[in-house]
Design a protein around this motif. Structure first.
Motif, PDB file in Angstrom:
ATOM      1  N   TYR A 214       0.820  -1.199   0.000  1.00  0.00           N
ATOM      2  CA  TYR A 214       0.000   0.000   0.000  1.00  0.00           C
ATOM      3  C   TYR A 214       0.864   1.265   0.000  1.00  0.00           C
ATOM      4  N   ALA A 215       0.392   2.269  -0.682  1.00  0.00           N
ATOM      5  CA  ALA A 215       1.032   3.585  -0.629  1.00  0.00           C
ATOM      6  C   ALA A 215       0.681   4.249   0.705  1.00  0.00           C
ATOM      7  N   ASP A 216       1.540   5.147   1.170  1.00  0.00           N
ATOM      8  CA  ASP A 216       1.327   5.827   2.445  1.00  0.00           C
ATOM      9  C   ASP A 216       0.050   6.672   2.450  1.00  0.00           C
ATOM     10  N   ARG A 217      -0.419   7.078   1.291  1.00  0.00           N
ATOM     11  CA  ARG A 217      -1.602   7.949   1.236  1.00  0.00           C
ATOM     12  C   ARG A 217      -2.876   7.253   1.733  1.00  0.00           C
ATOM     13  N   PHE A 218      -2.846   5.923   1.886  1.00  0.00           N
ATOM     14  CA  PHE A 218      -4.021   5.195   2.363  1.00  0.00           C
ATOM     15  C   PHE A 218      -4.099   5.110   3.882  1.00  0.00           C
ATOM     16  N   ASN A 219      -3.062   5.553   4.594  1.00  0.00           N
ATOM     17  CA  ASN A 219      -3.081   5.523   6.056  1.00  0.00           C
ATOM     18  C   ASN A 219      -4.281   6.288   6.592  1.00  0.00           C
TER      19      ASN A 219
ATOM     20  N   LYS B  84      -7.411   5.704   6.144  1.00  0.00           N
ATOM     21  CA  LYS B  84      -8.635   5.543   5.347  1.00  0.00           C
ATOM     22  C   LYS B  84      -9.338   4.250   5.754  1.00  0.00           C
TER      23      LYS B  84
END
Length: 160
Positions: free
Chosen positions: A72-77, A79
């Motif tokens: 996962y990319a960090d931008r999903f933290n 969510k």
């Protein structure tokens, strides 16, 4: 001159607070397990805490060999995941297209034999060639190269 001093002071304050918050977030509370917990819930499989661990006593069923895994990319933290929980890249979780939520799977890197056990909490990956998306922590535990973004793995479901 006054604006420059305010800017420097603000920058130093933010840096200090960031460092303090990071240190606080890295400390783990020590919780002693109760003797009755192990008696009342004998079938629970502990999630890994710090490193890759052995699979003694686990009943495994091979799901797929030579599967492609990514993370996962960090931008999903923070969510919401498909099962309703909040995603964190520091936990041992994964996304899979078909496996039921809550399924625990052993994911083994075929290049070096390292593995982790993760819990399916989300749907994906939404790339046709990929089979499983691991949290960043789980991925980095088993990867051969920290700069890699994908690897070939064997996926085994844990039968409880």
């Amino acid at each position: 001159m006054r604006n420059k001093k305010n800017f420097i002071l603000t920058t130093l304050t933010v840096a200090f607070i960031s460092c303090f918050t990071y240190v606080i977030s890295q400390t783990k509370p020590v919780i002693e397990p109760k003797a009755q917990d192990t008696l009342t819930k004998p079938n629970l499989i502990p999630m890994p805490t710090d490193s890759v661990f052995t699979d003694k006593g686990l009943k495994l069923k091979t799901y797929k060999k030579n599967a492609h895994a990514s993370y996962y990319a960090d931008r999903f933290n923070g969510k919401k995941t498909a099962d309703g929980s909040r995603f964190s890249n520091s936990k041992y979780t994964a996304a899979h297209k078909k496996l039921p939520f809550g399924t625990r799977v052993k994911v083994t890197n075929e290049a070096n034999g390292k593995f982790v056990i993760v819990k399916i909490t989300d749907r994906g990956p939404f790339v046709r060639t990929r089979e499983i998306d691991l949290s960043k922590r789980a991925f980095m535990e088993i990867t051969k190269s920290k700069g890699a973004g994908a690897m070939k793995v064997t996926i085994e479901t844990i039968i409880e």
